[in-house]
Motif scaffolding. Structure first.
Motif, PDB file in Angstrom:
ATOM      1  N   SER A 195      52.757  50.692  34.078  1.00  0.00           N
ATOM      2  CA  SER A 195      52.687  51.849  34.951  1.00  0.00           C
ATOM      3  C   SER A 195      51.274  52.405  35.023  1.00  0.00           C
ATOM      4  O   SER A 195      50.942  53.135  35.954  1.00  0.00           O
ATOM      5  CB  SER A 195      53.665  52.931  34.484  1.00  0.00           C
ATOM      6  OG  SER A 195      53.333  53.370  33.203  1.00  0.00           O
ATOM      7  N   ARG A 196      50.436  52.063  34.067  1.00  0.00           N
ATOM      8  CA  ARG A 196      49.052  52.506  34.121  1.00  0.00           C
ATOM      9  C   ARG A 196      48.141  51.443  34.736  1.00  0.00           C
ATOM     10  O   ARG A 196      47.291  51.737  35.561  1.00  0.00           O
ATOM     11  CB  ARG A 196      48.586  52.859  32.700  1.00  0.00           C
ATOM     12  CG  ARG A 196      49.309  54.100  32.194  1.00  0.00           C
ATOM     13  CD  ARG A 196      49.348  54.178  30.681  1.00  0.00           C
ATOM     14  NE  ARG A 196      50.056  55.353  30.243  1.00  0.00           N
ATOM     15  CZ  ARG A 196      51.374  55.483  30.249  1.00  0.00           C
ATOM     16  NH1 ARG A 196      52.119  54.508  30.657  1.00  0.00           N
ATOM     17  NH2 ARG A 196      51.953  56.580  29.852  1.00  0.00           N
ATOM     18  N   ARG A 197      48.328  50.197  34.333  1.00  0.00           N
ATOM     19  CA  ARG A 197      47.470  49.127  34.827  1.00  0.00           C
ATOM     20  C   ARG A 197      47.665  48.884  36.325  1.00  0.00           C
ATOM     21  O   ARG A 197      46.714  48.747  37.076  1.00  0.00           O
ATOM     22  CB  ARG A 197      47.758  47.835  34.072  1.00  0.00           C
ATOM     23  CG  ARG A 197      47.069  47.755  32.716  1.00  0.00           C
ATOM     24  CD  ARG A 197      45.585  47.623  32.860  1.00  0.00           C
ATOM     25  NE  ARG A 197      44.932  47.288  31.614  1.00  0.00           N
ATOM     26  CZ  ARG A 197      43.639  47.088  31.487  1.00  0.00           C
ATOM     27  NH1 ARG A 197      42.856  47.194  32.530  1.00  0.00           N
ATOM     28  NH2 ARG A 197      43.126  46.795  30.323  1.00  0.00           N
ATOM     29  N   LEU A 198      48.931  48.795  36.744  1.00  0.00           N
ATOM     30  CA  LEU A 198      49.199  48.404  38.117  1.00  0.00           C
ATOM     31  C   LEU A 198      49.039  49.552  39.093  1.00  0.00           C
ATOM     32  O   LEU A 198      48.844  49.345  40.282  1.00  0.00           O
ATOM     33  CB  LEU A 198      50.618  47.842  38.232  1.00  0.00           C
ATOM     34  CG  LEU A 198      50.865  46.573  37.413  1.00  0.00           C
ATOM     35  CD1 LEU A 198      52.265  46.069  37.674  1.00  0.00           C
ATOM     36  CD2 LEU A 198      49.849  45.502  37.746  1.00  0.00           C
ATOM     37  N   ALA A 226      35.167  38.844  53.696  1.00  0.00           N
ATOM     38  CA  ALA A 226      34.062  38.364  52.872  1.00  0.00           C
ATOM     39  C   ALA A 226      34.527  37.445  51.754  1.00  0.00           C
ATOM     40  O   ALA A 226      33.713  36.922  50.988  1.00  0.00           O
ATOM     41  CB  ALA A 226      33.315  39.555  52.276  1.00  0.00           C
ATOM     42  N   GLY A 227      35.844  37.270  51.637  1.00  0.00           N
ATOM     43  CA  GLY A 227      36.370  36.362  50.633  1.00  0.00           C
ATOM     44  C   GLY A 227      36.850  37.027  49.368  1.00  0.00           C
ATOM     45  O   GLY A 227      37.375  36.351  48.474  1.00  0.00           O
ATOM     46  N   ALA A 228      36.678  38.329  49.233  1.00  0.00           N
ATOM     47  CA  ALA A 228      37.183  39.034  48.058  1.00  0.00           C
ATOM     48  C   ALA A 228      38.704  39.120  48.124  1.00  0.00           C
ATOM     49  O   ALA A 228      39.294  39.259  49.200  1.00  0.00           O
ATOM     50  CB  ALA A 228      36.571  40.419  47.968  1.00  0.00           C
ATOM     51  N   ALA A 229      39.358  39.052  46.971  1.00  0.00           N
ATOM     52  CA  ALA A 229      40.821  39.089  46.926  1.00  0.00           C
ATOM     53  C   ALA A 229      41.273  39.785  45.658  1.00  0.00           C
ATOM     54  O   ALA A 229      40.557  39.805  44.653  1.00  0.00           O
ATOM     55  CB  ALA A 229      41.400  37.679  46.991  1.00  0.00           C
ATOM     56  N   ALA A 230      42.457  40.363  45.711  1.00  0.00           N
ATOM     57  CA  ALA A 230      43.035  41.026  44.548  1.00  0.00           C
ATOM     58  C   ALA A 230      44.539  40.889  44.601  1.00  0.00           C
ATOM     59  O   ALA A 230      45.145  40.844  45.682  1.00  0.00           O
ATOM     60  CB  ALA A 230      42.639  42.496  44.503  1.00  0.00           C
ATOM     61  N   THR A 231      45.142  40.816  43.418  1.00  0.00           N
ATOM     62  CA  THR A 231      46.591  40.703  43.301  1.00  0.00           C
ATOM     63  C   THR A 231      47.068  41.560  42.141  1.00  0.00           C
ATOM     64  O   THR A 231      46.451  41.571  41.072  1.00  0.00           O
ATOM     65  CB  THR A 231      47.018  39.250  43.044  1.00  0.00           C
ATOM     66  OG1 THR A 231      46.609  38.438  44.133  1.00  0.00           O
ATOM     67  CG2 THR A 231      48.532  39.156  42.902  1.00  0.00           C
ATOM     68  N   SER A 232      48.167  42.292  42.350  1.00  0.00           N
ATOM     69  CA  SER A 232      48.825  43.043  41.279  1.00  0.00           C
ATOM     70  C   SER A 232      50.317  42.739  41.335  1.00  0.00           C
ATOM     71  O   SER A 232      50.932  42.850  42.396  1.00  0.00           O
ATOM     72  CB  SER A 232      48.595  44.547  41.432  1.00  0.00           C
ATOM     73  OG  SER A 232      47.233  44.868  41.241  1.00  0.00           O
ATOM     74  N   THR A 262      50.647  40.894  36.105  1.00  0.00           N
ATOM     75  CA  THR A 262      49.429  40.185  36.481  1.00  0.00           C
ATOM     76  C   THR A 262      48.565  41.081  37.349  1.00  0.00           C
ATOM     77  O   THR A 262      49.068  41.684  38.303  1.00  0.00           O
ATOM     78  CB  THR A 262      49.749  38.897  37.261  1.00  0.00           C
ATOM     79  OG1 THR A 262      50.585  38.063  36.467  1.00  0.00           O
ATOM     80  CG2 THR A 262      48.483  38.148  37.623  1.00  0.00           C
ATOM     81  N   VAL A 263      47.292  41.196  37.012  1.00  0.00           N
ATOM     82  CA  VAL A 263      46.313  41.919  37.824  1.00  0.00           C
ATOM     83  C   VAL A 263      45.058  41.057  37.902  1.00  0.00           C
ATOM     84  O   VAL A 263      44.448  40.760  36.868  1.00  0.00           O
ATOM     85  CB  VAL A 263      45.960  43.296  37.227  1.00  0.00           C
ATOM     86  CG1 VAL A 263      44.941  44.010  38.128  1.00  0.00           C
ATOM     87  CG2 VAL A 263      47.212  44.149  37.073  1.00  0.00           C
ATOM     88  N   PHE A 264      44.675  40.639  39.111  1.00  0.00           N
ATOM     89  CA  PHE A 264      43.455  39.869  39.327  1.00  0.00           C
ATOM     90  C   PHE A 264      42.639  40.506  40.434  1.00  0.00           C
ATOM     91  O   PHE A 264      43.195  41.091  41.377  1.00  0.00           O
ATOM     92  CB  PHE A 264      43.784  38.419  39.716  1.00  0.00           C
ATOM     93  CG  PHE A 264      44.375  37.614  38.604  1.00  0.00           C
ATOM     94  CD1 PHE A 264      43.825  37.646  37.335  1.00  0.00           C
ATOM     95  CD2 PHE A 264      45.485  36.806  38.818  1.00  0.00           C
ATOM     96  CE1 PHE A 264      44.373  36.910  36.298  1.00  0.00           C
ATOM     97  CE2 PHE A 264      46.040  36.059  37.793  1.00  0.00           C
ATOM     98  CZ  PHE A 264      45.476  36.113  36.533  1.00  0.00           C
TER      99      PHE A 264
END
Length: 508
Positions: A45-48, A259-265, A315-317
């Protein structure tokens, strides 16, 4: 027997002094001080839900619900008087412990089965219901989640065994679904948001929140009853209870920039279990000069065997959570099967009474359910989070407060074959008072109104009726200050539950 508050314990072990970490809040210290936790519920609940996820959308409100509220608490899993059984008993809202009028005596009061002059050799009932649950809240981010379902509600199947050698003793059987609940709250968003920083500007976004619950519990039993004189009866029902329970919380967000940046949670947490148990219902019934009384005792259940399963994937990337100029990947995953299960239910004591006044009969019943101290239903083995190096332990716990439900029903006889019924009953929540198990979307008290009629056609009895149930509660966000993102979430979430039932039953 017992519906229950089922939650997850979230205890925190602090590294140093960090006042921004809360056991049940969603505040997260973004300055680099990390809460080392023994619970993925508190950790995720804090990380995501970090301040850098700047989406001002309905989705984030859904993630707030998914992250803050334990997935184990989604179901209406702690109400005792949700379903009723039998022909006329259904229309009377089940307030018939002192005046059972059909084969449903095997459940409501086994002792009354010995006093029924002509018990039905066979009876069954079906209920078609529409239920709706809504979650709403007003703030800088609005909440509006809705779950409308049409289902066939739990029914009842029972009868008498025609053994002549028993004399005045009688044997009956019954099979019915004691609890059933299905719920899926969710939302999907596809679009653009300023999700990543850097780079500035909009990114393509896909996000989904899904909260699912599934509960089934059925009882099968044999009932013995015998009269003691002409106006007094005793009886015992021995039940085998089968229970299955599962819950899922999924929060998924991914962003991609030109620009190619990506993120996943990702937050994906699931559990399931099943059990076989034994319990007994003991009843006595008494009739005298237009009055009838009944008293029943239901025992706690005895676990025979069962099995549980648990899954967590966090998972957080592609996110710089602590703002130090580099990404902070998170990967915490575990899957455990064939876990031991300890499911408990409280004892209950019911008192019923009825009074006949001419062609009108008044039925009343009150039932007290005991409390259950906090205990562990499933206890997965602790494991070390792959990316964080901390020990993660997520037991599934339960706690129940004592509850007193009551109801009243009116039966009006127009002829030997036609009667009308109306009833009101409560269905109070047994949600535990401990704050670790008190976070729940479904902690409302429910009130039911039912009306209908019974009649005979060619020697068979039929029952038709309509029921309405309603309840509401408020989930307060008492978490202090949590940064720009957290402060935009609603201070309160309003929860409403509505239920409409079409009742059909027959006996011969």
């Amino acid at each position: 027997m017992a519906d229950a508050v089922v939650g997850q314990t979230a205890s925190l072990d602090h590294v140093g002094s960090n006042p921004r970490c809360f056991c049940r809040g969603v505040a997260w210290d973004l300055g680099g001080n990390r809460c080392r936790t023994a619970s993925t519920d508190a950790y995720l609940s804090r990380r995501l839900l970090s301040e850098r996820l700047g989406m001002r959308t309905l989705l984030i409100a859904g993630l707030f619900v998914a992250g803050v509220t334990p997935s184990a608490l989604r179901a209406q899993d702690f109400h005792y008087w949700s379903h009723q059984y039998g022909t006329r008993s259904n229309l009377l809202g089940g307030v018939v412990v002192g005046s059972v009028v059909d084969i449903s005596a095997s459940y409501y009061n086994p002792g009354a089965l010995a006093l029924i002059d002509s018990p039905d050799l066979f009876a069954t009932s079906r209920v078609i219901e529409a239920s709706n649950m809504t979650v709403s809240g007003a703030g800088n981010i609005n909440v509006g989640l809705d779950d409308l379902q049409f289902t066939v509600a739990p029914g009842f199947f029972g009868g008498m065994l025609p053994f002549k050698f028993l004399g005045r003793h009688v044997l009956g059987y019954s099979f019915f679904t004691r609890h059933r609940f299905r719920s899926t709250l969710g939302t999907i968003q596809v679009g653009t948001e300023d999700l990543l920083d850097p780079p500035p500007g909009l990114e393509d976004l896909f996000a989904e929140v899904r909260l699912g619950s599934d509960l089934d519990e059925s009882w099968f039993g044999l009932t013995w009853a015998a009269p003691l004189g002409s106006k007094f009866g005793v009886g015992v029902s021995n039940y085998v209870a089968t229970r299955s329970r599962s819950s899922e919380t999924l929060g998924f967000v991914e962003g991609f920039s030109a620009a190619g940046a990506a993120a996943t949670s990702i937050q994906d947490r699931r559990f399931s279990y099943w059990t076989y148990d034994l319990l007994w219902k003991i009843g006595i019934a008494w009739e005298w000069q237009g009055w009838s009384l009944g008293l029943t005792l239901t025992t706690p259940r005895i676990n025979l065997f069962g099995s549980g399963e648990y899954v967590v994937n966090a998972t957080v990337f592609g996110q710089d959570i602590d703002q130090d100029g580099s990404e902070d990947p998170v990967f915490v995953a575990d899957h455990q099967q064939k876990l031991s299960v300890d499911y408990r239910s409280p004892p209950s004591l019911a008192l019923g009474m009825a009074r006949t006044l001419g062609n009108t009969k008044i039925h009343t019943t009150a039932e007290w359910f005991g409390s259950v101290n906090e205990y562990t239903v499933i206890d997965p083995a602790p494991f070390v989070g792959q990316s964080i190096g901390d020990t993660v332990h997520v037991p599934l716990t339960q706690e129940l407060d004592h509850v007193l439900n009551f109801g009243v029903g009116v039966e009006q006889t127009f002829s030997p074959t036609v009667s009308a019924y109306a009833s009101f009953r409560t269905n109070f929540s047994a949600r535990g008072s401990d704050p670790r198990t008190a976070w729940s979307l479904s902690r409302w008290d429910i009130f039911y109104l039912t009306a209908g009629a019974s009649f005979e056609v060619l020697g068979a009895g039929f029952t038709l009726g309509l029921g309405y149930g309603f309840g509401s509660s408020t989930l307060t966000r008492d978490i202090g200050q949590g940064g720009d993102f957290i402060d935009e979430l609603p201070q309160e979430l309003g929860i409403k539950y509505r239920n409409v039932r079409l009742i059909f039953a027959f006996a011969f």
